[in-house]
Scaffold this motif. Sequence first.
Motif, PDB file in Angstrom:
ATOM      1  N   LYS A  87     -42.740  -0.499 -19.529  1.00 35.49           N
ATOM      2  CA  LYS A  87     -41.819  -1.773 -19.909  1.00 35.49           C
ATOM      3  C   LYS A  87     -40.269  -1.554 -19.470  1.00 35.49           C
ATOM      4  CE  LYS A  87     -40.408  -4.728 -23.876  1.00 35.49           C
ATOM      5  NZ  LYS A  87     -41.035  -5.987 -23.716  1.00 35.49           N
ATOM      6  N   ILE A  88     -39.845  -0.658 -19.845  1.00 36.15           N
ATOM      7  CA  ILE A  88     -38.432  -0.280 -19.680  1.00 36.15           C
ATOM      8  C   ILE A  88     -37.870  -0.196 -18.116  1.00 36.15           C
ATOM      9  CG2 ILE A  88     -36.694   1.183 -20.298  1.00 36.15           C
ATOM     10  CD1 ILE A  88     -37.662   1.916 -22.831  1.00 36.15           C
ATOM     11  N   SER A  89     -38.797   0.333 -17.607  1.00 32.54           N
ATOM     12  CA  SER A  89     -38.475   1.041 -16.261  1.00 32.54           C
ATOM     13  C   SER A  89     -39.099   0.040 -14.856  1.00 32.54           C
ATOM     14  CB  SER A  89     -38.806   2.447 -15.895  1.00 32.54           C
ATOM     15  OG  SER A  89     -40.184   2.595 -15.970  1.00 32.54           O
ATOM     16  N   LYS A  90     -39.810  -1.231 -15.362  1.00 34.66           N
ATOM     17  CA  LYS A  90     -40.367  -1.872 -14.377  1.00 34.66           C
ATOM     18  C   LYS A  90     -39.465  -2.551 -13.283  1.00 34.66           C
ATOM     19  CE  LYS A  90     -40.492  -6.218 -16.882  1.00 34.66           C
ATOM     20  NZ  LYS A  90     -41.310  -6.986 -17.681  1.00 34.66           N
ATOM     21  N   ASP A  91     -38.343  -2.868 -13.572  1.00 32.91           N
ATOM     22  CA  ASP A  91     -37.691  -3.147 -12.118  1.00 32.91           C
ATOM     23  C   ASP A  91     -36.638  -2.120 -11.877  1.00 32.91           C
ATOM     24  OD1 ASP A  91     -38.545  -5.708 -12.953  1.00 32.91           O
ATOM     25  OD2 ASP A  91     -37.329  -6.137 -14.501  1.00 32.91           O
ATOM     26  N   ARG A  94     -37.080   3.939  -8.019  1.00 30.89           N
ATOM     27  CA  ARG A  94     -37.859   5.329  -8.371  1.00 30.89           C
ATOM     28  C   ARG A  94     -36.612   6.276  -8.665  1.00 30.89           C
ATOM     29  NH1 ARG A  94     -43.170   5.824  -7.666  1.00 30.89           N
ATOM     30  NH2 ARG A  94     -43.093   8.188  -7.226  1.00 30.89           N
ATOM     31  N   PHE A  95     -37.011   7.034  -9.672  1.00 26.72           N
ATOM     32  CA  PHE A  95     -36.089   8.176  -9.756  1.00 26.72           C
ATOM     33  C   PHE A  95     -36.234   9.329  -8.688  1.00 26.72           C
ATOM     34  CE2 PHE A  95     -37.275   6.530 -13.889  1.00 26.72           C
ATOM     35  CZ  PHE A  95     -35.944   6.168 -14.409  1.00 26.72           C
ATOM     36  N   THR A  96     -34.991  10.065  -8.433  1.00 25.84           N
ATOM     37  CA  THR A  96     -35.057  10.857  -7.227  1.00 25.84           C
ATOM     38  C   THR A  96     -35.176  12.380  -7.881  1.00 25.84           C
ATOM     39  OG1 THR A  96     -32.544  11.129  -7.585  1.00 25.84           O
ATOM     40  CG2 THR A  96     -33.584   9.623  -6.033  1.00 25.84           C
ATOM     41  N   ASP A  97     -34.791  12.749  -9.151  1.00 25.58           N
ATOM     42  CA  ASP A  97     -35.200  13.975  -9.463  1.00 25.58           C
ATOM     43  C   ASP A  97     -35.201  13.855 -11.119  1.00 25.58           C
ATOM     44  OD1 ASP A  97     -32.344  13.608 -10.482  1.00 25.58           O
ATOM     45  OD2 ASP A  97     -31.660  15.182  -9.173  1.00 25.58           O
ATOM     46  N   ASN A  98     -35.320  15.084 -11.859  1.00 31.71           N
ATOM     47  CA  ASN A  98     -35.582  15.116 -13.280  1.00 31.71           C
ATOM     48  C   ASN A  98     -34.592  15.001 -13.897  1.00 31.71           C
ATOM     49  OD1 ASN A  98     -38.359  15.920 -12.552  1.00 31.71           O
ATOM     50  ND2 ASN A  98     -38.065  18.124 -13.191  1.00 31.71           N
ATOM     51  N   LEU A  99     -33.504  15.291 -13.510  1.00 31.05           N
ATOM     52  CA  LEU A  99     -31.951  15.010 -14.097  1.00 31.05           C
ATOM     53  C   LEU A  99     -31.782  13.337 -14.293  1.00 31.05           C
ATOM     54  CD1 LEU A  99     -29.519  16.183 -15.616  1.00 31.05           C
ATOM     55  CD2 LEU A  99     -28.499  16.194 -12.977  1.00 31.05           C
ATOM     56  N   ASP A 100     -32.113  12.711 -13.336  1.00 32.60           N
ATOM     57  CA  ASP A 100     -31.967  11.224 -13.234  1.00 32.60           C
ATOM     58  C   ASP A 100     -32.971  10.603 -14.311  1.00 32.60           C
ATOM     59  OD1 ASP A 100     -30.163  11.021 -11.184  1.00 32.60           O
ATOM     60  OD2 ASP A 100     -31.576  10.632  -9.574  1.00 32.60           O
ATOM     61  N   VAL A 101     -34.098  11.237 -14.492  1.00 30.52           N
ATOM     62  CA  VAL A 101     -34.871  10.758 -15.492  1.00 30.52           C
ATOM     63  C   VAL A 101     -34.623  10.906 -16.922  1.00 30.52           C
ATOM     64  CG1 VAL A 101     -37.186  11.257 -16.545  1.00 30.52           C
ATOM     65  CG2 VAL A 101     -36.953  11.095 -14.101  1.00 30.52           C
ATOM     66  N   CYS A 106     -31.593   9.132 -21.951  1.00 29.48           N
ATOM     67  CA  CYS A 106     -30.219   9.525 -22.699  1.00 29.48           C
ATOM     68  C   CYS A 106     -29.521   8.064 -22.601  1.00 29.48           C
ATOM     69  CB  CYS A 106     -29.362  10.440 -22.265  1.00 29.48           C
ATOM     70  SG  CYS A 106     -29.973  11.987 -22.326  1.00 29.48           S
ATOM     71  N   LYS A 107     -29.508   7.322 -21.757  1.00 29.94           N
ATOM     72  CA  LYS A 107     -28.923   5.892 -21.825  1.00 29.94           C
ATOM     73  C   LYS A 107     -29.883   4.944 -22.300  1.00 29.94           C
ATOM     74  CE  LYS A 107     -25.220   7.616 -18.372  1.00 29.94           C
ATOM     75  NZ  LYS A 107     -24.985   7.360 -17.036  1.00 29.94           N
ATOM     76  N   GLU A 108     -30.786   4.591 -21.168  1.00 31.97           N
ATOM     77  CA  GLU A 108     -31.604   3.292 -21.456  1.00 31.97           C
ATOM     78  C   GLU A 108     -32.626   3.332 -22.659  1.00 31.97           C
ATOM     79  OE1 GLU A 108     -30.641   0.428 -19.511  1.00 31.97           O
ATOM     80  OE2 GLU A 108     -28.987   1.684 -18.487  1.00 31.97           O
ATOM     81  N   VAL A 109     -33.245   4.402 -22.510  1.00 29.12           N
ATOM     82  CA  VAL A 109     -34.491   4.572 -23.375  1.00 29.12           C
ATOM     83  C   VAL A 109     -33.853   4.524 -24.622  1.00 29.12           C
ATOM     84  CG1 VAL A 109     -36.304   5.841 -24.243  1.00 29.12           C
ATOM     85  CG2 VAL A 109     -36.000   5.555 -21.758  1.00 29.12           C
ATOM     86  N   TRP A 110     -32.876   5.226 -25.056  1.00 30.78           N
ATOM     87  CA  TRP A 110     -32.212   5.593 -26.480  1.00 30.78           C
ATOM     88  C   TRP A 110     -31.631   4.116 -26.814  1.00 30.78           C
ATOM     89  CZ3 TRP A 110     -34.347  10.080 -27.254  1.00 30.78           C
ATOM     90  CH2 TRP A 110     -34.065  10.766 -28.624  1.00 30.78           C
ATOM     91  N   LYS A 115     -30.614   1.532 -30.281  1.00 35.00           N
ATOM     92  CA  LYS A 115     -29.490   0.856 -30.338  1.00 35.00           C
ATOM     93  C   LYS A 115     -28.159   1.568 -29.947  1.00 35.00           C
ATOM     94  CE  LYS A 115     -31.830  -2.882 -30.895  1.00 35.00           C
ATOM     95  NZ  LYS A 115     -32.681  -2.787 -29.836  1.00 35.00           N
ATOM     96  N   LYS A 116     -28.282   2.733 -29.415  1.00 35.66           N
ATOM     97  CA  LYS A 116     -26.968   3.525 -28.987  1.00 35.66           C
ATOM     98  C   LYS A 116     -27.465   4.788 -28.062  1.00 35.66           C
ATOM     99  CE  LYS A 116     -25.905   7.288 -31.850  1.00 35.66           C
ATOM    100  NZ  LYS A 116     -26.255   8.602 -31.318  1.00 35.66           N
ATOM    101  N   GLN A 117     -26.518   4.948 -27.324  1.00 35.17           N
ATOM    102  CA  GLN A 117     -26.953   6.277 -26.215  1.00 35.17           C
ATOM    103  C   GLN A 117     -26.941   7.546 -26.907  1.00 35.17           C
ATOM    104  OE1 GLN A 117     -24.296   6.005 -22.700  1.00 35.17           O
ATOM    105  NE2 GLN A 117     -24.944   3.894 -22.341  1.00 35.17           N
ATOM    106  N   ILE A 118     -27.459   8.638 -26.427  1.00 31.72           N
ATOM    107  CA  ILE A 118     -27.489   9.945 -26.742  1.00 31.72           C
ATOM    108  C   ILE A 118     -26.046  10.299 -26.928  1.00 31.72           C
ATOM    109  CG2 ILE A 118     -27.711  11.851 -25.195  1.00 31.72           C
ATOM    110  CD1 ILE A 118     -30.186  11.301 -27.667  1.00 31.72           C
TER     111      ILE A 118
END
Length: 199
Positions: A87-91, A94-101, A106-110, A115-118
């Motif tokens: 749901k969150i990453s549908k738009d 693609r991620f280029t590496d593990n650090l990007d994920v 830390c930002k979007e999922v959190w 309702k805050k970033q890590i």
Amino acid sequence: MAANQVPSKQVNESIVEFLTTEMVEAMIRTIKDDALKIGSERDPSFGNTTDGAGGPKDHSEGDEAMEAVYYKLEMIGFRVGERLIEKISKDRMRFTDNLDVVKFICKEVWMFLFKKQIDNLKTNHRGVYVLQDNNFRWFARMAHDQAPVESVKRVTPYLWFPCGILRGILSNLGIPSVVVAETSSLPACTFQIKIAKTT
């Protein structure tokens, strides 16, 4: 709202927190009840609160029972994480590496979940990432006026569900991992992600 526009589905944050709390409590109760039932079938004196002399009998929480609680909560979280990332990453590209994920987590999922970033991300650049949340939202309403050791022991099972969520997210993105969490002072907690090496 336009006549053809479908209203977005929203869930109250408090309901999610209460549901999470009740899920953990129900899982612990169920596993303990099952362990007592099995134990009493094997030994009729199992579960008595006194020893033969009338003194208190020591019944600490069994490691096997808490391992079962961990497994179930982590697996529920894993399934939630697998679906959540779709749901969150549908738009998103693609991620280029593990650090990007991990940065995305830390930002979007959190932000989506809490309702805050890590607050802090550290890595050794060899597949280990440490995510620090100084005010973990699901701990915010928990009473923690007991001794720190007791508080930490009491809240640890509440970290197993979000560990599963993180592992499910990573798994769905093709990154096998191990996720563990700990807290030393509430409401702060730390999640450690270890990316499994593929051969």
